[in-house]
Design a protein around this motif. Structure first.
Motif, PDB file in Angstrom:
ATOM      1  N   SER A 168       0.852  -1.189   0.000  1.00 50.89           N
ATOM      2  CA  SER A 168       0.000   0.000   0.000  1.00 50.89           C
ATOM      3  C   SER A 168       0.887   1.238   0.000  1.00 50.89           C
ATOM      4  CB  SER A 168      -0.925   0.026   1.225  1.00 50.89           C
ATOM      5  OG  SER A 168      -0.171   0.208   2.414  1.00 50.89           O
ATOM      6  N   HIS A 170      -0.460   5.466  -0.495  1.00 50.97           N
ATOM      7  CA  HIS A 170      -1.014   6.722   0.006  1.00 50.97           C
ATOM      8  C   HIS A 170      -2.300   6.509   0.799  1.00 50.97           C
ATOM      9  CE1 HIS A 170       1.399   8.173  -3.617  1.00 50.97           C
ATOM     10  NE2 HIS A 170       2.060   8.529  -2.537  1.00 50.97           N
ATOM     11  N   VAL A 171      -2.131   5.855   1.950  1.00 52.19           N
ATOM     12  CA  VAL A 171      -3.224   5.678   2.895  1.00 52.19           C
ATOM     13  C   VAL A 171      -2.657   5.903   4.300  1.00 52.19           C
ATOM     14  CG1 VAL A 171      -4.481   4.030   1.449  1.00 52.19           C
ATOM     15  CG2 VAL A 171      -2.798   3.185   3.095  1.00 52.19           C
ATOM     16  N   SER A 172      -3.533   6.046   5.284  1.00 57.30           N
ATOM     17  CA  SER A 172      -3.063   6.210   6.652  1.00 57.30           C
ATOM     18  C   SER A 172      -2.390   4.927   7.126  1.00 57.30           C
ATOM     19  CB  SER A 172      -4.233   6.531   7.582  1.00 57.30           C
ATOM     20  OG  SER A 172      -5.051   5.381   7.767  1.00 57.30           O
ATOM     21  N   LEU A 173      -1.588   5.046   8.171  1.00 55.44           N
ATOM     22  CA  LEU A 173      -0.909   3.872   8.711  1.00 55.44           C
ATOM     23  C   LEU A 173      -1.918   2.855   9.224  1.00 55.44           C
ATOM     24  CD1 LEU A 173       1.747   2.485   9.349  1.00 55.44           C
ATOM     25  CD2 LEU A 173       1.851   3.770  11.503  1.00 55.44           C
ATOM     26  N   ARG A 174      -2.999   3.332   9.814  1.00 58.47           N
ATOM     27  CA  ARG A 174      -4.049   2.425  10.291  1.00 58.47           C
ATOM     28  C   ARG A 174      -4.650   1.645   9.120  1.00 58.47           C
ATOM     29  NH1 ARG A 174      -4.650  -0.612  13.836  1.00 58.47           N
ATOM     30  NH2 ARG A 174      -4.859  -1.953  12.026  1.00 58.47           N
ATOM     31  N   GLN A 175      -4.952   2.326   8.020  1.00 60.99           N
ATOM     32  CA  GLN A 175      -5.490   1.665   6.833  1.00 60.99           C
ATOM     33  C   GLN A 175      -4.468   0.699   6.239  1.00 60.99           C
ATOM     34  OE1 GLN A 175      -6.588   5.566   4.978  1.00 60.99           O
ATOM     35  NE2 GLN A 175      -8.407   4.461   4.340  1.00 60.99           N
ATOM     36  N   ALA A 176      -3.197   1.102   6.249  1.00 62.72           N
ATOM     37  CA  ALA A 176      -2.145   0.268   5.673  1.00 62.72           C
ATOM     38  C   ALA A 176      -2.079  -1.084   6.366  1.00 62.72           C
ATOM     39  CB  ALA A 176      -0.800   0.983   5.771  1.00 62.72           C
ATOM     40  N   CYS A 177      -2.209  -1.098   7.677  1.00 61.86           N
ATOM     41  CA  CYS A 177      -2.182  -2.367   8.412  1.00 61.86           C
ATOM     42  C   CYS A 177      -3.354  -3.247   8.009  1.00 61.86           C
ATOM     43  CB  CYS A 177      -2.209  -2.099   9.915  1.00 61.86           C
ATOM     44  SG  CYS A 177      -0.720  -1.298  10.553  1.00 61.86           S
ATOM     45  N   TYR A 268       4.048  -1.075   3.626  1.00 62.35           N
ATOM     46  CA  TYR A 268       3.397   0.230   3.568  1.00 62.35           C
ATOM     47  C   TYR A 268       4.408   1.288   3.139  1.00 62.35           C
ATOM     48  CZ  TYR A 268       5.354   0.503   8.335  1.00 62.35           C
ATOM     49  OH  TYR A 268       6.189   0.474   9.412  1.00 62.35           O
ATOM     50  N   HIS A 269       3.917   2.480   2.870  1.00 56.62           N
ATOM     51  CA  HIS A 269       4.685   3.553   2.252  1.00 56.62           C
ATOM     52  C   HIS A 269       6.014   3.830   2.944  1.00 56.62           C
ATOM     53  CE1 HIS A 269       5.768   7.744   1.296  1.00 56.62           C
ATOM     54  NE2 HIS A 269       5.055   7.620   0.184  1.00 56.62           N
ATOM     55  N   ASP A 270       5.984   4.239   4.206  1.00 58.37           N
ATOM     56  CA  ASP A 270       7.218   4.670   4.859  1.00 58.37           C
ATOM     57  C   ASP A 270       8.170   3.513   5.139  1.00 58.37           C
ATOM     58  OD1 ASP A 270       6.136   7.162   4.755  1.00 58.37           O
ATOM     59  OD2 ASP A 270       6.338   7.613   6.881  1.00 58.37           O
TER      60      ASP A 270
END
Length: 346
Positions: A168, A170-177, A268-270
């Motif tokens: 994933s 460009h989503v929030s970290l919560r969404q990424a999980c 995830y992104h970061d």
């Protein structure tokens, strides 16, 4: 193939370093040695850059790719018409800049889908400017997915031996999980496998990052690694891929930097971007600016080729003439290689 591939290159946000690095890249003879480049955007914006930065070159506005001359120092610009330069200021978010940047991206996609260009390269955009201009996309990847009607896609970052694809972005970290699911992970592994082959990478060993600390430590720090990532890796191995994981992220990337893996999957992104940029971005503490910002962003899964610089708009130095074109050069080289590989494989 008798002729070099045609590469469409967008200007990015006109208030950013995008037009500057595009112009600087196209003034390199090395670019013209490997491809036929065409800038996509607004001719008066590029003319403004030449005049502001006192760059010795000229603009050749065109309305059709067949009109391009591909002469070094005379920049072919697929002109989308003049914009009000008084509404665009270096380093500032604006509706005018966001709208101009968006339409350049949309046009280069159309040119590629119509077979007018062999590959596309995108300059940096500002997500807030794009949004304020009424275009509800979190980034380039989503714009490309929408206008090419692509459902399965992923972001692949490339810099030397570091090749990172993301489950994933460009989503929030919560969404990424919540998006760490077996089917998506397997899909991304397959996209990475295809990307490595398209890039001519010989080492096809793939490392898959864990989501939680220590890859969950047998469920002590979370169950996603055991319940979603490990099954996806097992399925990939059954398909004949050389895949390892989940590997704790704090060791995975150090091994990847040495070339142990041909590519790695970040959750995830970061998780993927931070170690990647440590490889390609070089900060000069004395000058208080980047000496180099290397790295290529490739969108896998599209019916067309798209590469991009993997850095932002750098509003803080826009219009100063000090932006590095390194990443743009690498993006053009990658797009050219992918285009040649695609042409020769047909």
């Amino acid at each position: 193939m008798s002729e070099k591939p045609i590469i469409g290159i967008t200007m990015g946000d006109p208030a950013s370093i995008g037009p500057e690095i595009a112009v600087k890249a196209l003034l390199k003879t090395s670019v013209h040695d490997i491809c036929r480049p065409v800038l996509v955007g607004n001719a008066n914006i590029f003319q403004h850059i030449l005049e502001t930065l006192r760059i010795n070159a000229s603009i050749h506005p065109i309305g059709n790719i067949r009109e391009a001359e591909f002469i070094p120092g005379r920049l072919d610009v697929y002109d989308l018409g003049p914009v009000d330069l008084s509404a665009i200021h270096f380093g500032q978010v604006s509706i005018a800049a966001g709208d101009a940047a968006f339409h350049a991206v949309k046009k280069v996609i159309e040119l590629a889908m119509d077979g007018e260009v062999d590959a596309t390269v995108t300059g940096p955009i500002n997500k807030k400017s794009i949004s304020e201009a009424g275009h509800p996309y979190p980034g380039h990847t989503e714009i490309y997915a929408h206008y090419t009607h692509t459902k399965k896609y992923a972001m692949l970052l490339v810099e030397e031996q570091m090749r990172v694809i993301h489950v994933s972005t460009h989503v929030s970290l919560r969404q990424a999980c919540d998006l760490v699911k077996k089917d998506r992970i397997l899909e991304v592994i397959e996209l990475l496998q295809g990307g490595l082959r398209s890039l001519g990478v010989k080492n096809l060993k793939i490392g898959v990052a864990g989501l939680n600390p220590h890859a969950g430590d047998s469920g002590l720090f979370g169950t996603e690694d055991d319940e979603e990532i490990a099954p996806a890796v097992a399925s990939a191995c059954q398909l004949g891929y050389d895949v390892e994981g989940p590997v704790p992220a704090d060791t995975l990337f150090s091994k990847a930097a040495t070339g142990y893996y041909g590519g790695i999957v970040a959750m995830y992104h970061d998780q993927g971007h931070i170690p990647f940029k440590l490889t390609g971005f070089k900060w000069n503490p004395e000058k208080k600016q980047m000496d180099s910002v290397k790295g290529v962003n490739i969108t896998m899964g599209l019916p067309i080729i798209r590469t991009s610089v993997d850095h932002g708009t750098a509003f803080e130095i826009a219009g100063k003439g000090i932006a590095s074109e390194d990443a743009m050069l690498l993006a053009i080289e990658a797009a050219t290689q992918l285009a040649l590989n695609k042409i020769y494989s047909v």
